[in-house]
Write a protein that holds these residues in place. Structure first.
Motif, mmCIF file in Angstrom:
data_model
loop_
_atom_site.group_PDB
_atom_site.id
_atom_site.type_symbol
_atom_site.label_atom_id
_atom_site.label_comp_id
_atom_site.label_asym_id
_atom_site.label_seq_id
_atom_site.Cartn_x
_atom_site.Cartn_y
_atom_site.Cartn_z
ATOM 1 N N LEU A 784 0.831 -1.209 0.000
ATOM 2 C CA LEU A 784 0.000 0.000 0.000
ATOM 3 C C LEU A 784 0.861 1.254 0.000
ATOM 4 C CD1 LEU A 784 -2.880 -0.719 2.519
ATOM 5 C CD2 LEU A 784 -3.094 -0.242 0.091
ATOM 6 N N THR A 785 2.014 1.181 0.686
ATOM 7 C CA THR A 785 2.813 2.389 0.913
ATOM 8 C C THR A 785 3.828 2.596 -0.209
ATOM 9 O OG1 THR A 785 4.175 1.038 2.376
ATOM 10 C CG2 THR A 785 2.533 2.469 3.407
ATOM 11 N N ILE A 786 3.339 2.719 -1.447
ATOM 12 C CA ILE A 786 4.212 3.045 -2.571
ATOM 13 C C ILE A 786 4.412 4.559 -2.592
ATOM 14 C CG2 ILE A 786 4.387 3.132 -5.089
ATOM 15 C CD1 ILE A 786 2.847 0.517 -5.170
ATOM 16 N N THR A 810 -5.150 -10.940 -11.294
ATOM 17 C CA THR A 810 -5.550 -10.387 -10.004
ATOM 18 C C THR A 810 -4.496 -9.396 -9.542
ATOM 19 O OG1 THR A 810 -6.665 -12.435 -9.387
ATOM 20 C CG2 THR A 810 -6.081 -10.936 -7.605
ATOM 21 N N LEU A 811 -4.941 -8.239 -9.081
ATOM 22 C CA LEU A 811 -4.032 -7.253 -8.505
ATOM 23 C C LEU A 811 -4.170 -7.309 -6.994
ATOM 24 C CD1 LEU A 811 -2.072 -4.910 -8.625
ATOM 25 C CD2 LEU A 811 -3.981 -3.372 -9.091
ATOM 26 N N ILE A 812 -3.140 -7.777 -6.330
ATOM 27 C CA ILE A 812 -3.122 -7.849 -4.868
ATOM 28 C C ILE A 812 -2.332 -6.646 -4.375
ATOM 29 C CG2 ILE A 812 -2.469 -9.225 -2.860
ATOM 30 C CD1 ILE A 812 -2.670 -11.714 -4.619
ATOM 31 N N TRP A 813 -3.044 -5.578 -4.105
ATOM 32 C CA TRP A 813 -2.396 -4.315 -3.743
ATOM 33 C C TRP A 813 -2.614 -4.089 -2.244
ATOM 34 C CZ3 TRP A 813 -3.038 0.616 -7.230
ATOM 35 C CH2 TRP A 813 -2.068 1.558 -6.873
ATOM 36 N N GLY A 814 -1.550 -4.278 -1.495
ATOM 37 C CA GLY A 814 -1.683 -4.273 -0.047
ATOM 38 C C GLY A 814 -2.037 -5.682 0.388
ATOM 39 N N LEU A 901 -5.800 4.271 4.289
ATOM 40 C CA LEU A 901 -5.254 4.082 2.948
ATOM 41 C C LEU A 901 -5.845 2.830 2.302
ATOM 42 C CD1 LEU A 901 -3.182 5.576 1.159
ATOM 43 C CD2 LEU A 901 -1.453 3.967 1.964
ATOM 44 N N ASP A 902 -5.955 1.766 3.101
ATOM 45 C CA ASP A 902 -6.522 0.512 2.595
ATOM 46 C C ASP A 902 -7.979 0.693 2.171
ATOM 47 O OD1 ASP A 902 -6.515 -2.183 1.954
ATOM 48 O OD2 ASP A 902 -7.171 -2.800 3.944
ATOM 49 N N GLU A 903 -8.740 1.405 2.989
ATOM 50 C CA GLU A 903 -10.153 1.634 2.657
ATOM 51 C C GLU A 903 -10.301 2.546 1.436
ATOM 52 O OE1 GLU A 903 -12.060 3.021 6.201
ATOM 53 O OE2 GLU A 903 -11.487 1.237 7.342
ATOM 54 N N ALA A 904 -9.408 3.525 1.301
ATOM 55 C CA ALA A 904 -9.442 4.409 0.131
ATOM 56 C C ALA A 904 -9.144 3.634 -1.143
ATOM 57 C CB ALA A 904 -8.430 5.542 0.306
ATOM 58 N N LEU A 905 -8.182 2.708 -1.056
ATOM 59 C CA LEU A 905 -7.858 1.862 -2.205
ATOM 60 C C LEU A 905 -9.075 1.048 -2.636
ATOM 61 C CD1 LEU A 905 -5.722 0.386 -4.076
ATOM 62 C CD2 LEU A 905 -5.506 -1.258 -2.216
ATOM 63 N N GLY A 906 -9.729 0.423 -1.647
ATOM 64 C CA GLY A 906 -10.895 -0.399 -1.967
ATOM 65 C C GLY A 906 -12.036 0.410 -2.563
ATOM 66 N N GLN A 920 -11.713 9.043 3.164
ATOM 67 C CA GLN A 920 -10.694 8.286 3.904
ATOM 68 C C GLN A 920 -9.320 8.938 3.760
ATOM 69 O OE1 GLN A 920 -11.559 5.966 5.967
ATOM 70 N NE2 GLN A 920 -13.680 6.034 5.261
ATOM 71 N N LEU A 921 -8.996 9.398 2.553
ATOM 72 C CA LEU A 921 -7.693 10.027 2.325
ATOM 73 C C LEU A 921 -7.536 11.312 3.135
ATOM 74 C CD1 LEU A 921 -7.404 9.466 -1.528
ATOM 75 C CD2 LEU A 921 -5.980 8.392 0.226
ATOM 76 N N GLU A 922 -8.652 12.028 3.342
ATOM 77 C CA GLU A 922 -8.603 13.273 4.120
ATOM 78 C C GLU A 922 -8.241 13.021 5.582
ATOM 79 O OE1 GLU A 922 -12.417 14.958 3.435
ATOM 80 O OE2 GLU A 922 -11.854 15.902 1.524
ATOM 81 N N LYS A 923 -8.434 11.791 6.051
ATOM 82 C CA LYS A 923 -8.115 11.456 7.442
ATOM 83 C C LYS A 923 -6.616 11.226 7.651
ATOM 84 C CE LYS A 923 -12.620 9.153 8.065
ATOM 85 N NZ LYS A 923 -13.287 7.848 8.286
ATOM 86 N N ILE A 924 -5.870 11.083 6.561
ATOM 87 C CA ILE A 924 -4.431 10.825 6.666
ATOM 88 C C ILE A 924 -3.701 12.167 6.724
ATOM 89 C CG2 ILE A 924 -2.450 9.701 5.574
ATOM 90 C CD1 ILE A 924 -4.450 7.853 4.141
ATOM 91 N N THR A 925 -2.947 12.366 7.784
ATOM 92 C CA THR A 925 -2.305 13.669 8.033
ATOM 93 C C THR A 925 -0.799 13.595 7.787
ATOM 94 O OG1 THR A 925 -2.177 13.060 10.375
ATOM 95 C CG2 THR A 925 -4.074 14.386 9.669
ATOM 96 N N PRO A 926 -0.146 14.739 7.555
ATOM 97 C CA PRO A 926 1.293 14.749 7.242
ATOM 98 C C PRO A 926 2.171 14.077 8.288
ATOM 99 C CG PRO A 926 0.318 16.880 6.721
ATOM 100 C CD PRO A 926 -0.744 16.089 7.426
ATOM 101 N N ASP A 927 1.737 14.075 9.565
ATOM 102 C CA ASP A 927 2.565 13.474 10.603
ATOM 103 C C ASP A 927 2.591 11.950 10.509
ATOM 104 O OD1 ASP A 927 -0.224 13.737 11.367
ATOM 105 O OD2 ASP A 927 0.361 12.864 13.293
#
Length: 988
Positions: A784-786, A810-814, A901-906, A920-927
């Motif tokens: 997930l963390t590319i 099949t794409l197994i991403w994460g 990140l996982d939920e945003a991907l799905g 979901q992406l908005e919940k991820i902060t710079p820290d």
């Protein structure tokens, strides 16, 4: 040059004004704030508008109510009258419309037909003979009486419908009495015994032609039960028309029955009878006030409970909606606002289950045309917009606009501001009111301008009158400032173009290259042509002219009528003037080519030949000249200079590789056909050019263009074959070194491909592993963390073509830790030496290869073959890009933000729940470090997806500000990929 007040020989003032009317270019006329838009001479009238309005009326005559009831008959016909070249032409138009209305082509008589007759018949001259052919119903009645007076027309209509509706009302009363008597006597079949059920509160009447009419029980949510179905001869009149004239007759009879106590005891709390789909009841009775009060209190209690709770209770929300609607029209408005606010809260919760359940409630309860239903539909349209379903959102908003629902007009305008003019913009007006709403939103300072050098006014019909007091660089600069300000306020969008009328002081001059074609199409010697030719002579004004093109040039928006159906796109001569002046403005010529309507705009194709003669075919001009000549529906024969000089072909290849243009594959195929005569022969010809070339750079150019054409043909399903592999460009992390595969780099620790028994020893419960039972499968895996954008793009590219390639993939991403294949193989990803790679499973064996590759080509090459190690490594070498970071693709759940990140991907990549992904992406902060860096790539993908959907569904380009901000943030946090971010930002 200053205006000396004398009439100019190139400008006949009398042609610009109807007899007895003032000249629109008169200074005092231009200064008037209220100028009538109905005065148009034959010379200045908008022929295209005339055709469009005439066609619009004909469609509404043929289709009746299919396009809604907001079509403005009087405004449209008034405009057609004003646009007619003479009274004779308008009388012929009246005759044509009347003969359509009185013909057998009208299969259902609608209100609009009567509105048209009320306008047309009194204006028809006595000597105009109208033929009738099997007209139906009231139309036949009116034709036989041939009324010419509006009062007579209305009297005949009332007379006809009174007789028809008396019969229909008698039928309805008969069946209502039968149903009520059946209920009182104990019921029968689906008719309830003794009284209506608690969920039912009356009767709904449905009126359709023949056996589709009936009487139903009134209930909310559930489908109503039909108590009686009967044949109703509406004589092919649309139900809305019947209901209009039936209502007063039936209402009087039902009120008498209600007052006499006929319906007493049928309902417990509230009773009404109404036409299904209509807002106002025919009759209603409040029976139990204490019950109604109790329901209101219950609704308020539920509302407070839902409003105060931090948890989402979709079951209680459903109950609340049902109770709200069960009390019909008795609810206070404040409740409506609160319920709508709750629906929005639930819809935008970011939780998939809650969103989907709430979304399912909207169409269930939003079926009618009540205010509440309109508000629900607006919420629905807004939700669709947030999920990138732009076509459906616009469809729903237009339906509300047609109903005249003002909040929908406001919302539509707000959405329009999100688009940029560099695309196929189209306001797609629902009715004339919407046009005038937008025009009237412009203030006097927007539409009028006067300086020492110019005076100008934009009219409410798309005409712009501009008069020079003097001609100079300053005058043209002020004129462009006025026009750009006007266009920035949306004037060209409102009228789908503009009609520039200019009073020149100096004699207008035109490009000499147009001399021959002007003889055939005199309209090409237009005011726009002369204005922009002169303005482009001043290099200091080029940026203002570019801005004008960007603000106005949109497909299907016009600025020039040529002949018959031929016309030219708005901004045509502004783009032409720039391209003829300096090759650095070829992007304006490209825009001209892309915004052209290929059915009705030959001018762009002609201009391509002009540019070729003017500048020649060079790498700077090749793309513009080719696209312009390809813009018309007739395929041209392009010059051999496009491919005999390889650099010209390279320019075309680079353009089609780098620019995302509509129908790209089809354009590439047409380009190849225009160069070589046949799209498939072009592959052969390009192979010959490749073989014959001795210069390595030329060979690479021919190979690249061959592969471009081959990919386009494959995309369209028109060819197959192998690409030419030559001098493959170095990839990002191996600029000069050739690929050396070190087997030691691929040592798995522990081994990844194991048996179910070995998996059990490692602690896996094989029954709980995700299982793929197909006999063959290609697997692409990644973490997930590319944070490397090149790797991210390679995976996305595979995902986009995944469903188009033949093999199962099949794409197994994460990745979870392990997966089971064919019940005989388990792959434990915890031991992989690299984070990204590919696996092939088949015949109870598997093989993994590592690094970033063209996964799709490898999957196709291995299609359903056993995972032969030697062949896989050879394919890896052929399609290798670069190594990925070392380590496992497994999800590290301990990292902050990883689940978001996982939920945003799905939601946003595997599915189309785009709002959820963004939430979901908005919940991820710079820290959150690496997770935040990876989320920037996901954000950019979602923003680009938004752009792509707008172009795909609406042929529109959204504003790119949001996407730019994401790239700029990534540029700061991931500076090692500076070249990538700069390239992306440059494209925007």
């Amino acid at each position: 040059m200053i205006d000396d007040g004398k009439e100019k020989p190139w400008f006949d003032l009398d042609e610009w004004a109807d007899e007895g009317e003032p000249n629109p270019f008169d200074f005092e006329e231009l200064r008037k704030t209220n100028i009538s838009n109905t005065s148009n001479s034959t010379n200045s009238r908008n022929i295209n508008e005339f055709k469009n309005l005439k066609n619009k009326v004909q469609i509404h005559i043929e289709e009746g109510n299919r396009f809604g009831y907001q079509f403005e008959v009087v405004a449209t016909l008034d405009r057609l009258k004003a646009l007619s070249s003479s009274e004779k032409e308008f009388q012929n138009l009246i005759k044509e419309f009347l003969e359509m209305i009185f013909s057998d082509s009208i299969w259902r008589v609608c209100p609009i037909h009567l509105e048209l007759l009320a306008y047309l018949l009194p204006l028809k001259e006595a000597n105009i003979m109208v033929k009738g052919k099997n007209a139906q119903g009231v139309l036949k009645y009116l034709f036989s009486h041939n009324p010419s007076d509006l009062n007579m027309i209305n009297m005949l209509i009332e007379e006809y419908f009174k007789g028809l509706c008396e019969n229909i009302s008698a039928q309805i009363i008969h069946f209502l009495k039968e149903i009520v008597n059946c209920i009182r006597s104990g019921g029968k079949g689906n008719i309830p015994p003794y009284r209506l059920s608690k969920k039912s509160y009356g009767f709904g009447i449905k009126i359709e032609n023949f056996r589709d009419s009936g009487i139903y029980n009134l209930v909310h949510k559930n489908d109503p039960t039909c108590y009686a179905q009967f044949s109703c001869d509406t004589q092919n009149h649309e139900s809305k028309l019947i209901i209009k004239y039936l209502t007063p007759i039936l209402k009087h009879k039902l009120e008498t029955m209600l007052n006499e106590g006929f319906f007493d005891g049928l309902a417990t709390n509230y009773f009404k009878i109404t036409f299904i789909g209509e807002i106002e009841p025919l009759i209603e009775k409040r029976i139990n006030e204490s019950y109604l009060k109790e329901q209101l209190e219950k609704i308020d209690e539920y509302l407070q409970q839902l409003e105060k709770s931090d948890l989402y209770d979709v079951t209680l929300l459903s109950i609340l909606l049902r109770k709200y609607l069960d009390t019909s029209c008795l609810i206070q408005k404040s409740f409506t606002d609160r319920i709508l606010a709750l629906l929005k809260k639930y819809l935008y919760s970011g939780d998939e289950g809650i969103e989907h359940h709430t979304w399912s409630l909207i169409p269930t309860y939003g079926y009618s045309q009540t205010d509440f239903a309109n508000e629900l539909k607006l919420i629905s349209a807004q939700y669709l917009w947030e999920n990138y379903r732009y076509d459906y959102a616009i469809m729903e908003i237009n339906e509300l606009v047609q109903r005249g629902y003002l909040p929908a007009i406001y919302q539509k305008r707000a959405w329009e501001k999100k688009f940029i003019t560099d695309g196929y913009n189209n306001y797609n007006y629902a009715n004339q009111s919407e046009i005038m709403y937008d025009y009237e939103s412009l203030i006097e300072q927007d539409i009028f301008c006067e300086t020492d050098a110019i005076i100008a006014r934009a009219m409410p019909d798309g005409n712009i009158y501009l008069r020079f007091k003097s001609e100079s660089e300053q005058a043209y600069s002020e004129a462009l400032d006025y026009l750009n300000s006007l266009m920035a306020k949306g004037y060209s969008k409102i009228f789908e173009g503009y009609w520039l009328r200019i009073y020149f002081v100096a004699k207008p001059q035109f490009y000499s290259a147009f001399n021959n074609i002007i003889e055939e199409y005199p309209a090409l010697a237009s005011d726009s042509h002369a204005f922009f030719r002169k303005a482009a002579m001043y290099e200091s004004l080029h940026d203002k002219i570019r801005k004008f093109v960007e603000l106005t040039m949109e497909k299907f928006h016009h600025c020039l009528d040529l002949q018959d159906e031929d016309n030219s796109v708005a901004g045509t001569f502004a783009a032409i003037a720039l391209a003829m002046t300096d090759v650095k403005h070829m992007d304006m010529a490209i825009k001209f080519a892309l915004e052209t309507d290929d059915e009705h705009e030959f001018l762009a194709s002609y201009f391509g030949k002009m540019l070729q003669r003017h500048w020649g075919i060079t790498p700077e001009t090749a793309v513009a000249i080719a696209l312009l000549q390809l813009s018309y529906q007739e395929q041209p024969n392009l010059s051999s200079q496009f491919y005999k000089i390889p650099q010209n072909l390279a320019a075309l290849t680079d353009y089609f590789k780098s620019d995302d243009i509509p129908h790209k594959s089809r354009k590439i195929i047409t380009l190849a056909s225009s160069l070589f005569g046949n799209e498939k022969y072009s592959l052969k010809k390009l192979k010959e050019l490749f073989s014959d070339a001795t210069d390595p750079l030329a060979k690479e150019i021919y190979a690249d263009f061959h592969n471009l054409v081959l990919d386009a043909l494959k995309e369209e399903g028109e060819a197959s074959g192998q690409p030419i592999i030559y001098n493959i460009s170095p990839k990002p992390e191996s600029d000069s070194e050739s690929l050396i595969i070190n087997e030691q780099d691929f040592i798995e620790n522990p081994p990844c491909i194991i048996t179910p028994l070995q998996a059990k020893k490692r602690g896996f419960d094989v029954r709980e592993l995700e299982t793929y039972d197909s006999p063959w499968r290609a697997i692409i895996f990644a973490p997930l963390t590319i944070t490397n954008p090149y790797i991210f793009d390679a995976i996305i590219q595979f995902y986009k073509v995944q469903n188009k390639i033949n093999p199962d993939s099949t794409l197994i991403w994460g990745a979870e830790q392990a997966y089971c294949f064919g019940k005989k193989i388990v792959i434990d990803f915890s031991g992989t030496p690299y984070q990204v790679g590919m696996g092939i499973y088949g015949k109870n064996q598997a093989q993994l290869i590592y690094g970033v590759m063209d996964f799709a080509k490898i999957a196709v090459a291995m299609n359903r073959q056993s995972p032969d190690t030697e062949k896989l490594f050879a394919l890896r070498k052929q399609h290798y890009y670069f190594d990925s970071p070392k380590g496992s693709p497994n999800i590290d759940y301990s990292k902050p933000g990883i689940m978001y990140l996982d939920e945003a991907l799905g939601a946003g990549i595997y599915k189309d729940d785009n709002y959820q992904a963004i939430k979901q992406l908005e919940k991820i902060t710079p820290d959150m470090g690496e997770v935040y860096d990876a989320s920037l790539l996901f954000r950019a993908y979602m923003m680009q997806k938004k752009q792509d959907y707008a172009m795909e569904k609406l042929q529109r380009k959204l504003d790119t500000t949001e996407l730019k901000q994401v790239y700029q943030t990534a540029q700061k946090r991931l500076p090692q990929y500076q070249e990538y971010w700069q390239e992306k930002l440059a494209k925007l």
